[in-house]
Design a protein around this motif. Structure first.
Motif, PDB file in Angstrom:
ATOM      1  N   LEU A 145       0.821  -1.206   0.000  1.00  0.00           N
ATOM      2  CA  LEU A 145       0.000   0.000   0.000  1.00  0.00           C
ATOM      3  C   LEU A 145       0.857   1.259   0.000  1.00  0.00           C
ATOM      4  N   PRO A 187       3.323   2.183  -3.951  1.00  0.00           N
ATOM      5  CA  PRO A 187       2.838   3.049  -5.039  1.00  0.00           C
ATOM      6  C   PRO A 187       3.153   4.523  -4.850  1.00  0.00           C
ATOM      7  N   GLY A 198      -0.764  -2.466  -8.654  1.00  0.00           N
ATOM      8  CA  GLY A 198      -2.211  -2.340  -8.518  1.00  0.00           C
ATOM      9  C   GLY A 198      -2.840  -3.606  -7.964  1.00  0.00           C
ATOM     10  N   SER A 226      -1.625  -4.135  -4.148  1.00  0.00           N
ATOM     11  CA  SER A 226      -2.288  -3.239  -3.187  1.00  0.00           C
ATOM     12  C   SER A 226      -3.751  -3.621  -2.997  1.00  0.00           C
ATOM     13  N   THR A 227      -4.418  -4.036  -4.080  1.00  0.00           N
ATOM     14  CA  THR A 227      -5.811  -4.462  -3.967  1.00  0.00           C
ATOM     15  C   THR A 227      -5.923  -5.732  -3.128  1.00  0.00           C
ATOM     16  N   LEU A 270     -12.041   1.038   0.872  1.00  0.00           N
ATOM     17  CA  LEU A 270     -11.123   1.289  -0.239  1.00  0.00           C
ATOM     18  C   LEU A 270     -11.132   0.145  -1.241  1.00  0.00           C
ATOM     19  N   ALA A 284     -11.924   0.523  -5.152  1.00  0.00           N
ATOM     20  CA  ALA A 284     -10.922   0.114  -6.141  1.00  0.00           C
ATOM     21  C   ALA A 284     -11.490  -0.930  -7.093  1.00  0.00           C
ATOM     22  N   ASN A 339      -5.615   1.608  -8.351  1.00  0.00           N
ATOM     23  CA  ASN A 339      -4.887   2.395  -7.350  1.00  0.00           C
ATOM     24  C   ASN A 339      -4.506   3.734  -7.973  1.00  0.00           C
TER      25      ASN A 339
END
Length: 321
Positions: free
Chosen positions: A9, A12, A43, A46-47, A91, A95, A193
């Motif tokens: 997280l 990025p 991306g 982080s997801t 979030l 996303a 993201n």
């Protein structure tokens, strides 16, 4: 869960720092691969970590834990705060919704562009349209539906015969190298993201540099390619949004991203940077920069894998009742 779950997280945040050096200093083909891969991996990682944090919070709620036959997590030692898990869940929902919406729109746009290309009468893949405004772009195709290079009569009148060959080499490079796929992939990572938008924007530049270098290799004269790009830019300085969705124009295009970035779609790309790059010697592979760039998505993948394993161990530790 260990703090490794937060690393994907945070990584990025490095995107604005790394996008420009990779785009400017690396060979454009290598730069495109690096930037696109980084956007996709960061991306996705982080997801995934948002999902892990959300799940870790859900099993804290007694009645939700009972659905999975787990003992409530509240009695166990875990550094993940419930508020963090709730924020991660929100979030994650945003996303996922943004990425799915973008993917749907992008597939629809590319399919429409391919159908438009298939319906255009062409000679050797070239379509000439009667339009005094100088313009040129490549419409991507699909399996069984070849792409097309569309050039206006205004652009043909602007350029001489040698520059026509440069234009065609540039646009055909977009089609043969499937540059639209690189753009769409990088933009998908940025849709998941928003911190990765600089990477997606850089890809729209590196694919143009890639096509410029292909044109320079085909003609054997980098200065002529630089002159053709600059000449077309000057003639098209009053152009307003003529490039269709899904197409890649000779003068570049800005990314189709959610929110305010959509307004900049009609703005020409960074043509002066392309001209300057063509007037300079070709860029090399840059091993140190390449290694540093690869290290960032690699770290995100390792941290996401560690976080996933950690959540698995955590669920095992609370056991099935």
């Amino acid at each position: 869960m260990h703090l490794a779950v937060y690393l994907p997280l945070l990584l990025p945040l490095l995107a604005p720092l790394g996008a420009r050096p990779v785009a400017e200093r690396c060979d454009p083909r290598l730069g495109t691969w690096l930037l696109t891969g980084s956007a996709l991996v960061l991306g996705a990682a982080s997801t995934l970590c948002l999902g892990l944090l959300a799940v870790a919070g859900l099993v804290r709620v007694p009645w939700l834990a009972s659905l999975g036959h787990w003992a409530p997590l509240a009695a166990h030692d875990d550094p993940t705060a419930l508020s963090v898990s709730l924020a991660a869940g929100l979030l994650l929902g945003g996303a996922t919704l943004t990425a799915v919406r973008f993917l749907f729109r992008r597939v629809r746009t590319l399919a429409a562009a391919a159908l438009d290309a298939a319906c255009m009468p062409a000679r050797d893949g070239l379509v000439v349209v009667e339009d005094a405004a100088p313009d040129a772009f490549a419409l991507p195709g699909l399996p069984g539906l070849p792409g097309r290079v569309v050039v206006s009569t205004g652009m043909l009148d602007t350029l001489d015969a040698d520059e026509h060959r440069i234009l065609m080499a540039h646009e055909r490079a977009h089609l043969t190298a499937h540059h639209y796929a690189f753009v769409a992939t990088a933009q998908l990572g940025a849709a998941a993201n928003p911190l990765l938008r600089p990477l997606a924007a850089a890809v729209t530049y590196t694919i143009e540099r890639w096509a410029d270098e292909n044109a320079a290799a085909a003609t054997g004269d980098r200065r002529k390619v630089a002159r053709a790009v600059g000449k077309a830019a000057l003639a098209s300085r009053h152009r307003r949004g003529r490039t269709p969705g899904g197409a890649l124009g000779f003068l570049g295009r800005l990314p189709l991203l959610p929110g305010r970035h959509r307004r900049a779609h009609a703005t020409p790309g960074p043509v002066p940077r392309r001209v300057a790059a063509l007037l300079a010697p070709p860029q090399g592979l840059r091993p140190l920069l390449t290694a540093a760039t690869l290290a960032v998505p690699a770290a995100a993948l390792l941290a996401a894998a560690e976080a996933t394993l950690d959540l698995h161990r955590l669920l095992e530790s609370i056991g099935i009742r």
